[in-house]
Motif scaffolding. Sequence first.
Motif, mmCIF file in Angstrom:
data_model
loop_
_atom_site.group_PDB
_atom_site.id
_atom_site.type_symbol
_atom_site.label_atom_id
_atom_site.label_comp_id
_atom_site.label_asym_id
_atom_site.label_seq_id
_atom_site.Cartn_x
_atom_site.Cartn_y
_atom_site.Cartn_z
ATOM 1 N N CYS A 98 -5.140 7.493 -1.244
ATOM 2 C CA CYS A 98 -5.675 6.591 -2.267
ATOM 3 C C CYS A 98 -5.790 5.182 -1.686
ATOM 4 O O CYS A 98 -4.921 4.732 -0.940
ATOM 5 C CB CYS A 98 -4.754 6.554 -3.489
ATOM 6 N N THR A 100 -6.321 1.079 -2.635
ATOM 7 C CA THR A 100 -6.076 0.210 -3.795
ATOM 8 C C THR A 100 -6.833 -1.111 -3.787
ATOM 9 O O THR A 100 -6.845 -1.803 -4.802
ATOM 10 C CB THR A 100 -4.582 -0.123 -3.907
ATOM 11 N N ASN A 103 -5.083 -4.187 -5.247
ATOM 12 C CA ASN A 103 -5.131 -4.377 -6.700
ATOM 13 C C ASN A 103 -3.907 -3.713 -7.337
ATOM 14 O O ASN A 103 -3.798 -2.483 -7.333
ATOM 15 C CB ASN A 103 -6.421 -3.755 -7.245
ATOM 16 N N GLU A 105 -3.164 -3.099 -10.350
ATOM 17 C CA GLU A 105 -3.503 -2.156 -11.412
ATOM 18 C C GLU A 105 -3.897 -0.797 -10.833
ATOM 19 O O GLU A 105 -3.515 0.251 -11.366
ATOM 20 C CB GLU A 105 -4.635 -2.717 -12.273
ATOM 21 N N LYS A 106 -4.651 -0.822 -9.731
ATOM 22 C CA LYS A 106 -4.996 0.439 -9.076
ATOM 23 C C LYS A 106 -3.744 1.092 -8.483
ATOM 24 O O LYS A 106 -3.597 2.312 -8.509
ATOM 25 C CB LYS A 106 -6.032 0.215 -7.979
ATOM 26 N N GLU A 107 -2.844 0.284 -7.959
ATOM 27 C CA GLU A 107 -1.600 0.835 -7.425
ATOM 28 C C GLU A 107 -0.811 1.558 -8.514
ATOM 29 O O GLU A 107 -0.303 2.671 -8.295
ATOM 30 C CB GLU A 107 -0.754 -0.278 -6.814
ATOM 31 N N TYR A 110 -2.454 4.875 -9.324
ATOM 32 C CA TYR A 110 -2.250 5.912 -8.317
ATOM 33 C C TYR A 110 -0.796 6.374 -8.255
ATOM 34 O O TYR A 110 -0.517 7.531 -7.929
ATOM 35 C CB TYR A 110 -2.716 5.415 -6.955
#
Length: 336
Positions: A98, A100, A103, A105-107, A110
């Motif tokens: 993945c 990120t 970011n 929020e993306k972390e 995931y």
Amino acid sequence: MSTLKARIKDVAREAGVSVATVSRALTGGPVSAQLRDKVDAAIRATGYRPNLSARRLRSQHSRTIGLIVSDIRNPFFTAVSRAVEDAAYEAGMRVILCNTDENPEKEAMYLRLMQEERVTGLIFAPTRTSAEALSQTALDFPAVLIDRVGPPGLHDAVVLDNAAAAHTLVSHLMEQGYRRIGGLFGNTSTTGIERHAGFAAALATRGLPAPARFVPPTADAGEAELLDWMQSADRPDALIASNGQLLLGVARAVRRLGLSMPHDLAVAGFDNETWTGLVGPGLTVIEQPVHEIGTTAMSLLFDRLQRPGGPARKMVLSGRPILRGSTGARLRAVAN
């Protein structure tokens, strides 16, 4: 036999073994190498496709390693990911990768995905925000941090000796006669903070100022920042970029401004990417042991899976300076 119709008992019949033996082979259970080969051959012959979701629920783990990196376009993370994947494959495991984009929020998204997928373990390069939040994040699997550190004593980690590496670059520039040495540092991770600390400490030994700018760790940000800096009254005569992407941006800015290295600006940075030896006189860099970082992270993870207890370990690796023409001696550069 049609893939849609093949069932586990068809595999067992083809291999001449019991359904239980096939199941153990599929889930990594105790099966001899000879029987495992027979089962693999029967799977290919029948076209059987195991129900991974059902098997995952039964076994409560997926024999899958999660890998979360900040920017897969960064060759550093590309190389580390390759080392992780190689080690996982040798161990009969798979990797979910993945990206990120630094970011948080993306972390977080995931990390939830890794929980849902019941991964066996995780290798993670967190932003500073996510690293600090790890102390409040309950994970159902062991995690090893790479490149960046988290709360002390919480997770195993593999990092470069960032302060020492930056100190080495500054010391080299001072030995070459440079005194107005600036630094561009990434503003999203602990890596940038640690490299800035080494940068400032090295300059402090000579009583020199340590002008630094913190920017997103991207080529575009590095280029824009240097374009601005070189138009100011406090423009440096030497510059250190704290990662490969910032270094790329610096090289682009130098070209756009029509400057030469090291005559107009000496440049040094991190990551011995192929292009760094091809730009101008070649760029001085710290070469990170990227393959060792990946394999060491996997070794720590496997060891943690076998022995869950014990204190968290932090492996600190050393970088290697690659000295090239971009940091040639100042007096010689001026004379030329």
